[in-house]
Design a protein around this motif. Structure first.
Motif, PDB file in Angstrom:
ATOM      1  N   LEU A 214       0.832  -1.202   0.000  1.00 29.82           N
ATOM      2  CA  LEU A 214       0.000   0.000   0.000  1.00 29.82           C
ATOM      3  C   LEU A 214       0.866   1.252   0.000  1.00 29.82           C
ATOM      4  O   LEU A 214       0.611   2.199  -0.759  1.00 29.82           O
ATOM      5  N   ASP A 215       1.902   1.256   0.805  1.00 34.18           N
ATOM      6  CA  ASP A 215       2.796   2.417   0.846  1.00 34.18           C
ATOM      7  C   ASP A 215       3.510   2.596  -0.484  1.00 34.18           C
ATOM      8  O   ASP A 215       3.667   3.720  -0.975  1.00 34.18           O
ATOM      9  N   ALA A 218       0.940   3.959  -2.971  1.00 32.15           N
ATOM     10  CA  ALA A 218       0.522   5.324  -2.652  1.00 32.15           C
ATOM     11  C   ALA A 218       1.594   6.336  -3.020  1.00 32.15           C
ATOM     12  O   ALA A 218       1.309   7.401  -3.584  1.00 32.15           O
ATOM     13  N   THR A 219       2.823   6.047  -2.711  1.00 31.94           N
ATOM     14  CA  THR A 219       3.915   6.987  -2.991  1.00 31.94           C
ATOM     15  C   THR A 219       4.350   6.957  -4.451  1.00 31.94           C
ATOM     16  O   THR A 219       5.045   7.853  -4.910  1.00 31.94           O
ATOM     17  N   THR A 227      -3.115   5.401  -8.722  1.00 28.43           N
ATOM     18  CA  THR A 227      -3.297   4.385  -7.684  1.00 28.43           C
ATOM     19  C   THR A 227      -4.705   4.492  -7.113  1.00 28.43           C
ATOM     20  O   THR A 227      -5.190   5.604  -6.874  1.00 28.43           O
ATOM     21  N   VAL A 229      -7.442   2.825  -4.085  1.00 23.87           N
ATOM     22  CA  VAL A 229      -7.652   2.004  -2.895  1.00 23.87           C
ATOM     23  C   VAL A 229      -9.150   1.766  -2.760  1.00 23.87           C
ATOM     24  O   VAL A 229      -9.933   2.723  -2.747  1.00 23.87           O
ATOM     25  N   VAL A 281      -5.834  -2.794  -3.448  1.00 19.91           N
ATOM     26  CA  VAL A 281      -4.936  -1.734  -3.909  1.00 19.91           C
ATOM     27  C   VAL A 281      -4.625  -1.989  -5.380  1.00 19.91           C
ATOM     28  O   VAL A 281      -4.135  -3.062  -5.744  1.00 19.91           O
ATOM     29  N   SER A 283      -2.690  -0.472  -8.848  1.00 23.13           N
ATOM     30  CA  SER A 283      -1.633   0.431  -9.313  1.00 23.13           C
ATOM     31  C   SER A 283      -1.638   0.528 -10.829  1.00 23.13           C
ATOM     32  O   SER A 283      -2.228  -0.317 -11.520  1.00 23.13           O
ATOM     33  N   THR A 329       0.206   9.654   1.119  1.00 26.38           N
ATOM     34  CA  THR A 329       0.589   8.722   2.175  1.00 26.38           C
ATOM     35  C   THR A 329      -0.407   7.577   2.207  1.00 26.38           C
ATOM     36  O   THR A 329      -1.593   7.750   1.890  1.00 26.38           O
ATOM     37  N   ALA A 330       0.061   6.410   2.598  1.00 27.01           N
ATOM     38  CA  ALA A 330      -0.808   5.238   2.662  1.00 27.01           C
ATOM     39  C   ALA A 330      -1.927   5.449   3.669  1.00 27.01           C
ATOM     40  O   ALA A 330      -3.079   5.058   3.426  1.00 27.01           O
ATOM     41  N   GLU A 331      -1.609   6.082   4.785  1.00 24.82           N
ATOM     42  CA  GLU A 331      -2.619   6.309   5.828  1.00 24.82           C
ATOM     43  C   GLU A 331      -3.748   7.194   5.325  1.00 24.82           C
ATOM     44  O   GLU A 331      -4.929   6.923   5.598  1.00 24.82           O
ATOM     45  N   LEU A 334      -5.994   5.215   2.803  1.00 22.10           N
ATOM     46  CA  LEU A 334      -6.800   4.211   3.479  1.00 22.10           C
ATOM     47  C   LEU A 334      -7.932   4.864   4.277  1.00 22.10           C
ATOM     48  O   LEU A 334      -9.075   4.368   4.275  1.00 22.10           O
TER      49      LEU A 334
END
Length: 357
Positions: A214-215, A218-219, A227, A229, A281, A283, A329-331, A334
């Motif tokens: 996920l990170d 996301a980045t 990307t 989610v 996720v 991509s 950021t992944a956070e 999400l």
């Protein structure tokens, strides 16, 4: 300070070991001289000093490393010749076969191959023949007569040579055991890592296993490789547990996970993050429509009836979709997908059903 102490100890060892070796060899030479043997004390002392150097730990460790490679025979031969020369000059050629066999056994233990055993057998026989031959030819004196020395030397060879083969066999078994234990340890670690990163029930990634992909996704988002989610919650799952029990609930989760996996692309990341919640996720998307289409496929797949052992069950799926064309950021992704899922759940009109009605 500690490094200086270690360096000083090494220097002392490199100085003391040759001196001790030379002193011991000279003492043995003096004893031999007292019993009437003609011993070149200077040469004996030099050989003792060289053997003392080989016994120093840094030198010994380097010799051990050489012993495992192509230079192993050469290092073993050098050690055998030094020992044999010193013993022969001291009049102890009768002991050469046994001592050289011990040295060869150590070399074989470092590299227990059949080729190394054969090479060391040649070293033992060759060095023993040189030592006993020098005594028999009158080139050096001996504590016993040359005939008796040759007979005892041959007897020692008969008793000691089998230890070379046994040492190699034992070392090979130890190596096989060590490799097996190492392979078992690696497999156990791999299983633990897999268990830590995967959901035990469904086999999907767990929340912990989801973190890294996920990170990365996301980045790594970009306008040409977006990307997405997807946060999925199963509607009506609690009703299945209440009606049929937890075993049926587990069966339903496994079946739902299987349908979810078949609804996404092969390289999409799918995880069960807890209870009846799942995350997908995606991509390298060209546009947001791909993610929306995937979410629709998931909703359709989950909406089909499930044939459980306890009876038929019907579920729905609330999905929250977030697509980003720029690194995030992944956070944050999400959390936004989670919020979108709850918004979708609040807007649902129908209710999930359990059973055939």
């Amino acid at each position: 300070m500690h490094e200086q102490v270690v360096l000083l100890r090494r220097r002392l060892a490199l100085t003391a070991a040759p001196l001790a070796g030379a002193a011991g060899a000279s003492g043995a030479g003096l004893v031999a001289d007292r019993v009437g043997l003609d011993v070149p004390l200077g040469l004996v002392a030099l050989l003792g000093a060289l053997l003392g150097v080989m016994a120093v730990r840094p030198v010994r460790l380097r010799i051990e490393r050489w012993s495992t490679g192509p230079a192993g025979v050469l290092t073993g031969l050098t050690a055998a010749l030094l020992l044999a020369a010193m013993l022969t000059l001291l009049g102890l050629s009768v002991l050469v076969p046994a001592v050289v066999t011990s040295t060869a056994s150590y070399s074989v233990q470092m590299a227990p191959t059949r080729a190394r055993v054969g090479q060391n057998l040649a070293v033992i026989l060759g060095v023993s023949a040189l030592s006993l031959g020098a005594h028999a030819g009158g080139l050096v004196d001996g504590v016993i007569g040359p005939t008796l020395a040759s007979l005892l030397g041959a007897t020692l060879l008969l008793f000691t040579l089998p230890t070379l083969v046994n040492t190699a066999d034992g070392a090979r078994r130890a190596e096989r055991t060590a490799r097996a234990l190492d392979a078992e340890r690696h497999e156990h670690v791999r299983e633990l890592e897999h268990a830590a990163r995967h959901d035990q029930l469904t086999g999907l990634l767990s929340r912990r296993g989801l973190a890294e992909p996920l990170d990365r996704a996301a980045t790594g988002a970009a306008p040409a490789a977006q990307t997405a989610v997807l946060f999925i919650d199963l509607d009506g799952f609690k009703a299945v547990n209440d009606a049929f029990g937890h075993a049926a609930g587990d069966e339903l989760l496994v079946a739902a996970a299987r349908r979810l996996r078949r609804s996404v692309r092969e390289d999409d990341v799918v995880a069960r993050t807890g209870g009846d919640e799942f995350v997908v996720v995606m991509s390298a998307l060209s546009d947001a429509h791909e993610a929306e289409a995937t979410a629709e496929r998931i909703r359709v797949a989950i909406a089909r009836p499930f044939a459980l052992a306890a009876g038929p069950a019907h579920l729905g799926a609330s999905t929250g979709v977030v697509v980003t064309p720029t690194p995030r950021t992944a956070e944050a992704l999400l959390a936004e997908a989670d919020a979108a899922m709850y918004a979708a759940k609040r807007g649902r009109q129908g209710r999930a059903r359990v059973g055939s009605g």
